[in-house]
Motif scaffolding. Structure first.
Motif, short mmCIF file in Angstrom:
data_model
loop_
_atom_site.label_atom_id
_atom_site.label_comp_id
_atom_site.label_asym_id
_atom_site.label_seq_id
_atom_site.Cartn_x
_atom_site.Cartn_y
_atom_site.Cartn_z
N SER A 49 2.41 -6.53 -2.76
CA SER A 49 2.20 -6.72 -1.32
C SER A 49 1.33 -7.93 -1.06
N VAL A 50 0.37 -8.21 -1.93
CA VAL A 50 -0.46 -9.41 -1.77
C VAL A 50 0.36 -10.65 -2.05
N VAL A 51 1.20 -10.60 -3.08
CA VAL A 51 2.04 -11.73 -3.44
C VAL A 51 2.97 -12.09 -2.29
N THR A 52 3.67 -11.10 -1.77
CA THR A 52 4.60 -11.39 -0.68
C THR A 52 3.86 -11.79 0.59
N GLY A 53 2.67 -11.24 0.79
CA GLY A 53 1.87 -11.63 1.95
C GLY A 53 1.42 -13.07 1.86
N LEU A 54 0.94 -13.49 0.70
CA LEU A 54 0.54 -14.88 0.50
C LEU A 54 1.72 -15.82 0.72
N ALA A 55 2.84 -15.46 0.14
CA ALA A 55 4.02 -16.32 0.24
C ALA A 55 4.54 -16.39 1.67
N SER A 56 4.58 -15.27 2.38
CA SER A 56 5.11 -15.30 3.74
C SER A 56 4.18 -16.03 4.70
N MET A 57 2.85 -15.98 4.45
CA MET A 57 1.93 -16.74 5.30
C MET A 57 2.14 -18.24 5.16
N ALA A 58 2.54 -18.67 3.97
CA ALA A 58 2.77 -20.10 3.73
C ALA A 58 4.19 -20.51 4.12
N GLY A 59 5.02 -19.56 4.52
CA GLY A 59 6.42 -19.83 4.84
C GLY A 59 6.59 -20.60 6.13
N ALA A 60 7.81 -21.08 6.32
CA ALA A 60 8.14 -21.85 7.51
C ALA A 60 8.01 -20.98 8.76
N SER A 61 7.49 -21.57 9.82
CA SER A 61 7.34 -20.80 11.06
C SER A 61 8.71 -20.47 11.63
N SER A 71 10.49 -19.42 1.37
CA SER A 71 10.01 -20.73 1.79
C SER A 71 8.52 -20.86 1.53
N GLY A 72 7.79 -19.76 1.62
CA GLY A 72 6.37 -19.78 1.29
C GLY A 72 6.13 -20.06 -0.18
N MET A 73 6.92 -19.41 -1.04
CA MET A 73 6.78 -19.68 -2.47
C MET A 73 7.13 -21.12 -2.80
N ALA A 74 8.14 -21.66 -2.12
CA ALA A 74 8.51 -23.06 -2.34
C ALA A 74 7.39 -23.99 -1.87
N THR A 75 6.75 -23.66 -0.75
CA THR A 75 5.64 -24.47 -0.24
C THR A 75 4.46 -24.43 -1.20
N ILE A 76 4.10 -23.24 -1.66
CA ILE A 76 2.99 -23.10 -2.61
C ILE A 76 3.31 -23.82 -3.91
N GLY A 77 4.52 -23.69 -4.40
CA GLY A 77 4.93 -24.38 -5.63
C GLY A 77 4.94 -25.88 -5.49
#
Length: 112
Positions: A49-61, A71-77
């Motif tokens: 849940s933390v992983v998906t939360g971090l990734a979705s916060m960084a995702g495209a609006s 998209s959040g994982m791609a942004t973080i990567g």
């Protein structure tokens, strides 16, 4: 344990080893995998849940669900020159690294 080895050193070493283990396990699963493989690997992460939360916060609006997470994982990567797979490794290892740092800090605070 020898009296010469501080508890904070042991905690720091164990935290680093746990972080490296999670990163290596996630990397072996996601490298060369499809988006579906990467998503399922992060869903099985220790703190999913933390992983998906971090990734979705960084995702495209304006995106939601899997689109926001991927998209959040791609942004973080992209911060480290990678893509979605690199972001998956980072977001899977981040909670373990943070927990290790907190434990180390608490031990260091009360250590003589």
């Amino acid at each position: 344990m020898s009296n010469d080895v501080k508890a904070s050193t042991v905690a720091g070493t164990l935290g680093a080893a746990a972080t490296a283990g999670v990163a290596a396990t996630t990397a072996s699963t996601v490298v060369g995998g499809s988006a579906a493989t990467i998503m399922s690997a992060t869903a099985a992460a220790p703190a999913a849940s933390v992983v998906t939360g971090l990734a979705s916060m960084a995702g495209a609006s304006g995106t939601a669900g899997a689109a926001a997470i991927s998209s959040g994982m791609a942004t973080i990567g992209s911060v480290v020159g990678g893509g979605m797979a690199a972001g998956a490794v980072i977001t899977a290892a981040a909670p373990v690294a943070i927990a290790g740092a907190v434990v180390w800090g608490l031990i260091k605070l009360f250590e003589d």
